[in-house]
Write a protein that holds these residues in place. Sequence first.
Motif, short mmCIF file in Angstrom:
data_model
loop_
_atom_site.label_atom_id
_atom_site.label_comp_id
_atom_site.label_asym_id
_atom_site.label_seq_id
_atom_site.Cartn_x
_atom_site.Cartn_y
_atom_site.Cartn_z
N THR A 89 2.66 11.31 0.02
CA THR A 89 3.09 10.02 0.55
C THR A 89 3.91 10.14 1.84
O THR A 89 4.13 9.15 2.52
CB THR A 89 3.91 9.24 -0.49
N ASP A 132 -0.82 2.85 -7.89
CA ASP A 132 0.16 2.22 -8.78
C ASP A 132 1.48 2.98 -8.76
O ASP A 132 2.55 2.37 -8.70
CB ASP A 132 -0.36 2.14 -10.21
N SER A 133 1.43 4.30 -8.82
CA SER A 133 2.67 5.08 -8.83
C SER A 133 3.41 4.95 -7.51
O SER A 133 4.64 4.90 -7.48
CB SER A 133 2.41 6.54 -9.19
N ARG A 135 3.33 2.27 -5.53
CA ARG A 135 3.94 0.92 -5.54
C ARG A 135 5.22 0.90 -6.37
O ARG A 135 6.20 0.27 -5.99
CB ARG A 135 2.94 -0.10 -6.10
N LYS A 136 5.21 1.60 -7.50
CA LYS A 136 6.40 1.64 -8.35
C LYS A 136 7.56 2.36 -7.67
O LYS A 136 8.72 1.98 -7.83
CB LYS A 136 6.07 2.30 -9.70
N LEU A 137 7.25 3.39 -6.89
CA LEU A 137 8.29 4.11 -6.14
C LEU A 137 8.86 3.24 -5.03
O LEU A 137 10.05 3.27 -4.77
CB LEU A 137 7.73 5.40 -5.54
N GLU A 138 7.99 2.47 -4.37
CA GLU A 138 8.42 1.62 -3.26
C GLU A 138 9.13 0.36 -3.73
O GLU A 138 9.99 -0.16 -3.02
CB GLU A 138 7.21 1.23 -2.40
N HIS A 139 8.79 -0.14 -4.91
CA HIS A 139 9.36 -1.38 -5.43
C HIS A 139 9.76 -1.20 -6.90
O HIS A 139 9.10 -1.73 -7.79
CB HIS A 139 8.34 -2.53 -5.32
N PRO A 140 10.85 -0.46 -7.12
CA PRO A 140 11.25 -0.19 -8.52
C PRO A 140 11.65 -1.45 -9.28
O PRO A 140 11.99 -2.44 -8.75
CB PRO A 140 12.43 0.76 -8.39
#
Length: 140
Positions: A89, A132-133, A135-140
């Motif tokens: 990333t 998905d992972s 997105r979760k890192l960027e928007h916890p």
Amino acid sequence: MSASVHDCVGALLVRDGRILLGRRSEDCDWLAGAWDVFGGHVEPGESGPGALHRELREELGIGPLSTRYLARIDGSAPEPWRLRLYLITRWRGEPVNRAEHAEIRWCALDEAQQRLRDAHPRFPELLSGALDSVRKLEHP
């Protein structure tokens, strides 16, 4: 690992919800003309991450800063192979087509899934999970 199985590494480079793929040149020895992730064969004595860093430098001129192991997939065509797939990333430099690809393209999820579906049946699921992972890192 048997000498007859090609040991490979590959990178899912993700930026702004898109995945970078390359279409291999028609004169490549391995998977000519196919869409693929970036990476390649692990050389004798080389670690998976070491091979990944070398391949990304050779193919795209970048140095990974964030590398996370995703999965291993296996296949039998055109010869037996194993691919260790990593999520990237963050990297140093801007990806540029330097070797063995006719073109490179940032693809939305559906396009990337369509382009890699024939390479291995797990690619669509792995691509979706990788995004998905991120997105979760960027928007916890």
